[in-house]
Scaffold this motif. Sequence first.
Motif, PDB file in Angstrom:
ATOM      1  N   ASP A   8       0.836  -1.199   0.000  1.00 42.18           N
ATOM      2  CA  ASP A   8       0.000   0.000   0.000  1.00 42.18           C
ATOM      3  C   ASP A   8       0.871   1.249   0.000  1.00 42.18           C
ATOM      4  O   ASP A   8       2.091   1.169  -0.120  1.00 42.18           O
ATOM      5  CB  ASP A   8      -0.962  -0.014   1.191  1.00 42.18           C
ATOM      6  N   GLY A   9       0.248   2.390   0.127  1.00 39.78           N
ATOM      7  CA  GLY A   9       0.964   3.659   0.102  1.00 39.78           C
ATOM      8  C   GLY A   9       2.010   3.778   1.203  1.00 39.78           C
ATOM      9  O   GLY A   9       3.098   4.316   0.975  1.00 39.78           O
ATOM     10  N   ASP A  10       1.701   3.269   2.384  1.00 43.05           N
ATOM     11  CA  ASP A  10       2.666   3.326   3.493  1.00 43.05           C
ATOM     12  C   ASP A  10       3.896   2.465   3.209  1.00 43.05           C
ATOM     13  O   ASP A  10       5.020   2.866   3.498  1.00 43.05           O
ATOM     14  CB  ASP A  10       2.011   2.886   4.803  1.00 43.05           C
ATOM     15  N   ASP A  11       3.670   1.276   2.650  1.00 40.94           N
ATOM     16  CA  ASP A  11       4.795   0.402   2.289  1.00 40.94           C
ATOM     17  C   ASP A  11       5.656   1.067   1.214  1.00 40.94           C
ATOM     18  O   ASP A  11       6.886   1.018   1.282  1.00 40.94           O
ATOM     19  CB  ASP A  11       4.305  -0.945   1.763  1.00 40.94           C
ATOM     20  N   PHE A  12       5.003   1.650   0.232  1.00 44.37           N
ATOM     21  CA  PHE A  12       5.705   2.323  -0.860  1.00 44.37           C
ATOM     22  C   PHE A  12       6.564   3.459  -0.317  1.00 44.37           C
ATOM     23  O   PHE A  12       7.749   3.569  -0.628  1.00 44.37           O
ATOM     24  CB  PHE A  12       4.675   2.836  -1.868  1.00 44.37           C
ATOM     25  N   ARG A  13       5.987   4.279   0.551  1.00 49.54           N
ATOM     26  CA  ARG A  13       6.726   5.389   1.155  1.00 49.54           C
ATOM     27  C   ARG A  13       7.907   4.867   1.969  1.00 49.54           C
ATOM     28  O   ARG A  13       9.019   5.380   1.878  1.00 49.54           O
ATOM     29  CB  ARG A  13       5.812   6.225   2.052  1.00 49.54           C
ATOM     30  N   ASP A  30       0.997   9.034  -5.283  1.00 47.90           N
ATOM     31  CA  ASP A  30       1.387   9.963  -6.352  1.00 47.90           C
ATOM     32  C   ASP A  30       2.468  10.927  -5.863  1.00 47.90           C
ATOM     33  O   ASP A  30       3.449  11.182  -6.564  1.00 47.90           O
ATOM     34  CB  ASP A  30       0.188  10.772  -6.857  1.00 47.90           C
ATOM     35  N   THR A  31       2.293  11.457  -4.674  1.00 50.56           N
ATOM     36  CA  THR A  31       3.265  12.381  -4.104  1.00 50.56           C
ATOM     37  C   THR A  31       4.594  11.678  -3.867  1.00 50.56           C
ATOM     38  O   THR A  31       5.659  12.216  -4.180  1.00 50.56           O
ATOM     39  CB  THR A  31       2.734  12.988  -2.787  1.00 50.56           C
ATOM     40  N   CYS A  32       4.541  10.474  -3.339  1.00 55.03           N
ATOM     41  CA  CYS A  32       5.767   9.693  -3.098  1.00 55.03           C
ATOM     42  C   CYS A  32       6.527   9.475  -4.394  1.00 55.03           C
ATOM     43  O   CYS A  32       7.749   9.688  -4.460  1.00 55.03           O
ATOM     44  CB  CYS A  32       5.421   8.344  -2.477  1.00 55.03           C
TER      45      CYS A  32
END
Length: 77
Positions: A8-13, A30-32
């Motif tokens: 998810d987004g947290d893992d990606f970040r 998208d921001t990451c």
Amino acid sequence: MMIVELIDGDDFRARLTALGIDIPEGAAPDTCARIAAQAHQQKAVPELSALVHELMAQQAIMLPSVRQAIERFLPFE
């Protein structure tokens, strides 16, 4: 029963910050991806391409928002 951990987004970040890319807490995928692309343009992040390839190989467990962000901002061949 098999439990699969989704990317998810947290893992990606977290994976991007592990490469030394400074991304604000709670940033959307998208921001990451945009910040990672800018960081790579300013000073090459050699591990970024490998990370993108690794993540894209795991699309079955990746949330669509993360996949779309990678495709939009980090289109490594």
